[in-house]
Design an enzyme around this catalytic site. Structure first.
Site, PDB file in Angstrom:
ATOM      1  N   HIS A  11      30.040  39.390  35.363  1.00  0.00           N
ATOM      2  CA  HIS A  11      30.953  39.360  34.733  1.00  0.00           C
ATOM      3  C   HIS A  11      30.489  37.936  34.663  1.00  0.00           C
ATOM      4  O   HIS A  11      31.157  37.175  33.208  1.00  0.00           O
ATOM      5  CB  HIS A  11      32.653  40.037  34.674  1.00  0.00           C
ATOM      6  CG  HIS A  11      31.964  41.559  34.448  1.00  0.00           C
ATOM      7  ND1 HIS A  11      32.370  43.031  33.194  1.00  0.00           N
ATOM      8  CD2 HIS A  11      32.327  42.591  35.759  1.00  0.00           C
ATOM      9  CE1 HIS A  11      32.149  43.438  33.426  1.00  0.00           C
ATOM     10  NE2 HIS A  11      31.986  43.729  34.658  1.00  0.00           N
ATOM     11  N   LYS A  12      31.242  36.854  35.772  1.00  0.00           N
ATOM     12  CA  LYS A  12      31.207  35.860  35.462  1.00  0.00           C
ATOM     13  C   LYS A  12      30.481  34.550  34.901  1.00  0.00           C
ATOM     14  O   LYS A  12      31.097  33.907  34.055  1.00  0.00           O
ATOM     15  CB  LYS A  12      31.914  35.686  36.840  1.00  0.00           C
ATOM     16  CG  LYS A  12      32.971  35.771  37.720  1.00  0.00           C
ATOM     17  CD  LYS A  12      33.192  34.570  38.534  1.00  0.00           C
ATOM     18  CE  LYS A  12      34.079  35.781  40.125  1.00  0.00           C
ATOM     19  NZ  LYS A  12      33.847  34.584  41.445  1.00  0.00           N
ATOM     20  N   ASP A  68      36.983  29.520  42.891  1.00  0.00           N
ATOM     21  CA  ASP A  68      37.358  30.288  43.412  1.00  0.00           C
ATOM     22  C   ASP A  68      38.420  31.047  42.756  1.00  0.00           C
ATOM     23  O   ASP A  68      39.418  29.845  42.004  1.00  0.00           O
ATOM     24  CB  ASP A  68      37.973  30.137  44.444  1.00  0.00           C
ATOM     25  CG  ASP A  68      38.135  31.497  46.073  1.00  0.00           C
ATOM     26  OD1 ASP A  68      37.604  31.924  45.755  1.00  0.00           O
ATOM     27  OD2 ASP A  68      39.458  31.071  46.234  1.00  0.00           O
ATOM     28  N   PHE A 148      37.429  42.491  33.918  1.00  0.00           N
ATOM     29  CA  PHE A 148      37.246  43.027  35.107  1.00  0.00           C
ATOM     30  C   PHE A 148      38.309  42.850  36.245  1.00  0.00           C
ATOM     31  O   PHE A 148      39.109  41.896  35.293  1.00  0.00           O
ATOM     32  CB  PHE A 148      35.428  42.332  35.991  1.00  0.00           C
ATOM     33  CG  PHE A 148      36.348  40.881  35.778  1.00  0.00           C
ATOM     34  CD1 PHE A 148      36.054  39.704  35.092  1.00  0.00           C
ATOM     35  CD2 PHE A 148      36.311  39.993  37.192  1.00  0.00           C
ATOM     36  CE1 PHE A 148      35.898  38.525  35.457  1.00  0.00           C
ATOM     37  CE2 PHE A 148      36.307  39.264  37.047  1.00  0.00           C
ATOM     38  CZ  PHE A 148      36.407  38.002  36.667  1.00  0.00           C
TER      39      PHE A 148
HETATM   40  P1  IMP Z   1      36.861  35.457  42.605  1.00  0.00           P
HETATM   41  O1  IMP Z   1      37.413  34.378  43.937  1.00  0.00           O
HETATM   42  O2  IMP Z   1      36.808  34.877  41.277  1.00  0.00           O
HETATM   43  O3  IMP Z   1      36.085  36.347  43.060  1.00  0.00           O
HETATM   44  O4  IMP Z   1      38.697  36.322  41.808  1.00  0.00           O
HETATM   45  C1  IMP Z   1      39.078  36.856  42.961  1.00  0.00           C
HETATM   46  C2  IMP Z   1      40.179  38.180  43.017  1.00  0.00           C
HETATM   47  O5  IMP Z   1      40.183  37.551  41.120  1.00  0.00           O
HETATM   48  C3  IMP Z   1      38.954  39.024  42.211  1.00  0.00           C
HETATM   49  O6  IMP Z   1      39.490  39.995  42.681  1.00  0.00           O
HETATM   50  C4  IMP Z   1      38.660  39.028  40.700  1.00  0.00           C
HETATM   51  O7  IMP Z   1      38.505  40.270  40.666  1.00  0.00           O
HETATM   52  C5  IMP Z   1      39.452  38.662  40.080  1.00  0.00           C
HETATM   53  N1  IMP Z   1      39.746  37.769  39.374  1.00  0.00           N
HETATM   54  C6  IMP Z   1      38.850  36.701  39.263  1.00  0.00           C
HETATM   55  N2  IMP Z   1      38.957  36.339  37.232  1.00  0.00           N
HETATM   56  C7  IMP Z   1      39.519  37.379  36.788  1.00  0.00           C
HETATM   57  C8  IMP Z   1      39.380  37.272  36.260  1.00  0.00           C
HETATM   58  O8  IMP Z   1      39.099  36.719  34.515  1.00  0.00           O
HETATM   59  N3  IMP Z   1      40.386  38.348  35.114  1.00  0.00           N
HETATM   60  C9  IMP Z   1      40.808  39.298  36.631  1.00  0.00           C
HETATM   61  N4  IMP Z   1      40.777  39.007  37.451  1.00  0.00           N
HETATM   62  C10 IMP Z   1      39.882  38.379  37.910  1.00  0.00           C
END
Ligand code: IMP
Length: 191
Positions: A11-12, A68, A148
């Site tokens: 997704h990212k 992050d 997501f």
């Molecule tokens: P990460 O550091 O990007 O892996 O994100 C940490 C947490 O935040 C994960 O549980 C992701 O699902 C949530 N997260 C990150 N970006 C988003 C977003 O754009 N929408 C919703 N949840 C996000």
């Protein structure tokens, strides 16, 4: 220009590739044959983003960036914050994370929250970080199944609906990651 984005989150990757367009060829961790779990042991977003980017530079030699993200909820003193991915346990289960957050928000009047993303870039021997933030509120029940993570329960300020009901382009235009990425691209464009 080719640059590694230290993630395997599809997704990212697709969000990022959409924002960046043709300007850069974004490689994923799979593209550089990195299949191990990269340590993320800091208690800050910046610390984790830098830790991931440094790991790739040290072990694989690529210039790269890592991100992050945390969801900071005011009524929960900033939780889940840096622990957003593992809020309901080590399984990184988005549905369980949302359920726990909704439970913990039960009866709270103040539902304000923000997503914050920090991107750490290592390029030509230099480290830089870029931050993006979007303010909003935690809904009382999930809305939609797009996006997501916590998207179905987060409504950004000024929007009638959750992130999960917005198109990818509309989300990217105002999102934490969209804003941090715009700063990253602005920096890269000036090189
Ligand atoms: P990460 O550091 O990007 O892996 O994100 C940490 C947490 O935040 C994960 O549980 C992701 O699902 C949530 N997260 C990150 N970006 C988003 C977003 O754009 N929408 C919703 N949840 C996000």
């Amino acid at each position: 220009m080719e640059i590694v984005f230290a993630t395997n989150n599809q997704h990212k990757l697709s969000e990022l590739r959409r924002i960046v367009g043709e300007r850069y060829n974004i490689l994923s961790l799979a593209d550089i044959n990195c299949h191990e779990d990269i340590p993320e042991t800091s208690d800050t977003l910046t610390g984790n983003a830098l830790q991931k980017a440094r790991y790739i530079k040290e072990h694989y030699g690529y210039d790269c960036f890592a991100d992050d993200t945390g969801l900071m909820v005011d009524a929960l003193d900033g939780a889940p914050g840096v622990y957003s991915a593992r809020y309901a346990g080590p399984g990184h289960d988005s549905v369980a994370n949302m359920r726990l957050l909704l439970e913990n928000m039960d009866g709270k009047e103040n539902r304000s929250a923000r997503f914050v993303t920090v991107i750490a870039l290592i390029l030509n021997g230099e480290e830089r970080t870029f931050e993006g933030c979007v303010e909003g509120e935690i809904l009382t029940a999930p809305e939609g199944d797009g996006g997501f993570g916590y998207d179905p329960i987060f409504r950004p300020d000024g929007q009638p609906q959750s992130f999960a009901l917005m198109s990818a382009d509309a989300k990217n235009a105002i999102s934490h990651r969209g804003r941090a990425t715009a700063k990253l691209l602005n920096y890269l464009d000036q090189l």
